[in-house]
Enzyme design. Structure first.
Site, PDB file in Angstrom:
ATOM      1  CB  SER A 105      37.145  39.342  44.455  1.00  0.00           C
ATOM      2  OG  SER A 105      38.022  39.728  45.505  1.00  0.00           O
ATOM      3  CE  LYS A 126      39.224  37.063  47.701  1.00  0.00           C
ATOM      4  NZ  LYS A 126      39.220  38.559  47.720  1.00  0.00           N
ATOM      5  CB  SER A 170      37.298  42.099  47.514  1.00  0.00           C
ATOM      6  OG  SER A 170      37.331  42.287  46.131  1.00  0.00           O
TER       7      SER A 170
HETATM    8  N1  GLN Z   1      36.207  44.882  42.621  1.00  0.00           N
HETATM    9  C1  GLN Z   1      37.570  45.318  42.722  1.00  0.00           C
HETATM   10  C2  GLN Z   1      38.390  44.725  41.605  1.00  0.00           C
HETATM   11  O1  GLN Z   1      37.854  44.024  40.838  1.00  0.00           O
HETATM   12  C3  GLN Z   1      38.103  45.016  44.057  1.00  0.00           C
HETATM   13  C4  GLN Z   1      38.739  43.701  44.178  1.00  0.00           C
HETATM   14  C5  GLN Z   1      39.308  43.449  45.550  1.00  0.00           C
HETATM   15  O2  GLN Z   1      39.117  44.221  46.492  1.00  0.00           O
HETATM   16  N2  GLN Z   1      40.039  42.363  45.638  1.00  0.00           N
HETATM   17  O3  GLN Z   1      39.547  44.951  41.487  1.00  0.00           O
END
Ligand code: GLN
Length: 467
Positions: A136, A61, A160
């Site tokens: 994400s 990532k 994420s």
């Molecule tokens: N969907 C969550 C957010 O938008 C989790 C993001 C993550 O785990 N990086 O913050």
């Protein structure tokens, strides 16, 4: 041609094909880097090094820093940034013989649940291009699901990796907070952030996690826990109690998702496990709690992108420093990141701190205490839940309504707040779309969780239900 060069060429070919069909899962990769990786691993092998991941191509990532490629966090604000060091996880992967293959697309600064908040365009769901791959870490998930790489690193602040793993039909493992070094993972919510792993199979994910796990003097929150071991799938689960938390099975749960959990529960029961109802009452407050605490931490972590030290700089009138900050941050950050910074600043400000930030910290403790109680002696060894309330949703479906996007995290946020290890495992299809189940384990029980997952993976695969 050596085996590793051949391997690197194969990865390049698959990356090219993925780019050609517009998957948009990568932000950077190059044939030169792949060739250099192959030569590097060749030399390690020649020197007689033990290489548990010899020649395994792994995508990262793009919020994990590397010296041989830009790190963008899918944000304009980091334009032109290149790290002077490798993240600890990258160093460990390289030392284990992995080929670092590509930097993968993500929601800007890992904020999102669909990878639609990338400054470089959305990532397509690998089998349903009109849908999202989740987020994400959507680029990493899509690369694994599309068969470009067998494993990839993502990051979890609040789901994420588990959520996109579920949407894409692959394995996603979030370790215990403190198990894996965050050194070189660009900070979002420092009390929540965990480097996490995607694999095609439980075995691939386990092997990668075992390499990156372990204490690191560069990250004081890493713990000197007993090392992870790669355990074979147990033949029988007799004596194992698995809790089904009532709060994770609402009446309006998607029928296909429910069917996936039912299949997994039946397979576990057939292996001898006992499935018992449990209650995690405070998990109901996980999403609002997370969306106070994560933005608060993000607001302070992202203060460093000021147009002076990193990336782009937009200059206002001469001598006007606040104008430089405003212009740089106003143009450099996308809408969702700006929203988080505003919310985070608000909940930390005088007069609101007690009502929001402090209150959320207290609720976080209650959420964690529910898990401690469920896992107490005489209680359950693991928990089984759906990973997501629905299969992959359509692109554009939730972008206009941030709260509906936040609710995609409803079954994954509590675990992050509690700092526990958890994973998503494919449990079949619902109208052609993958659905995942989540296994949650007590802190530092990754090895046993992964062994259980291997047994479940084999049982579901043998039943012809998965893939
Ligand atoms: N969907 C969550 C957010 O938008 C989790 C993001 C993550 O785990 N990086 O913050």
């Amino acid at each position: 041609m050596s085996g590793l060069t051949h391997q690197a060429n194969g990865v390049a070919e698959r990356l090219r094909a993925a780019d050609a069909r517009g998957l948009n899962a990568t932000l950077h990769w190059s044939e030169e880097n792949l060739a250099a990786e192959a030569a590097r691993v060749e030399a390690l092998a020649g020197a007689g090094a033990t290489l548990p991941l010899a020649g395994m191509p792994i995508a990262l990532k793009d919020n994990i820093v590397t010296t041989d490629a830009p790190t963008t966090c899918a944000s304009r604000i980091l334009e032109g940034y290149r790290s002077p060091y490798d993240a600890t996880v990258v160093r460990r992967l390289r030392e284990a013989g992995a080929l670092i293959a590509a930097k993968a697309n993500l929601d800007e600064f890992a904020m999102g649940s669909s990878t639609e908040h990338s400054a470089f365009g959305r990532v397509l769901h690998p089998t349903h291009p009109d849908r999202v791959p989740g987020g994400s870490s959507g680029g990493s998930a899509a690369l694994v699901a599309a068969g470009v790489v067998p494993a990839a690193l993502g990051s979890e602040t609040g789901g994420s990796v588990r959520q996109p793993a579920s949407f894409c039909g692959i394995v996603g493992v979030k370790p215990t907070y403190g198990r894996v070094s965050r050194y070189g993972l660009v900070a979002f919510g420092s009390s929540l952030d965990c480097v996490s792993v995607f694999g095609r199979t439980v075995d691939d994910a386990s092997r990668v996690l075992a390499v990156i796990a372990g204490q690191d003097e560069q990250d004081a929150t890493t713990v000197d826990a007993p090392p992870m071991t790669l355990e074979a799938a147990p033949g029988s689960l007799r004596g194992i109690r698995i809790g089904l938390p009532a709060e994770y099975f609402p009446a309006d749960l998607d029928a296909g998702v429910r069917a996936g959990v039912d299949r997994a529960a039946a397979a576990l029961r057939a292996l001898g496990a006992e499935l018992v109802p449990v209650s995690l009452p405070h998990s109901a407050y996980a999403v609002p709690t997370y969306y106070v605490l994560a933005p608060a931490e993000a607001a302070s972590n992202l203060a460093r992108y000021d147009g002076v030290r990193y990336g782009v700089r937009r200059i206002g009138p001469a001598g006007d420093l606040p104008a430089l900050y405003r212009a740089t941050r106003g143009e450099g950050f996308g809408a969702e990141v700006r929203r988080r910074i505003l919310v985070g600043t608000y909940v930390l400000s005088a007069g609101y701190y007690d009502a929001y930030y402090n209150k959320a910290q207290q609720v976080r403790n209650l959420i964690a205490a529910d898990f401690t109680k469920a896992f107490a002696p005489g209680g359950v060894h693991f928990l089984l839940t759906p990973t997501t309330p629905t299969p992959a949703f359509r692109a554009g479906e939730k972008t206009a309504d941030p709260v509906s996007m936040y609710l995609a995290d409803i079954f994954v946020s509590a675990v992050s707040l509690a700092g526990l290890p958890a994973m998503s495992l494919p449990a079949g299809l619902s109208e052609g779309l993958p659905v995942g189940v989540q296994i949650i384990a007590p802190a530092f029980e990754e090895s046993r969780m992964l062994a259980l997952a291997s047994a479940l993976e084999a049982a579901l695969g043998a039943a012809g239900e998965v893939r």
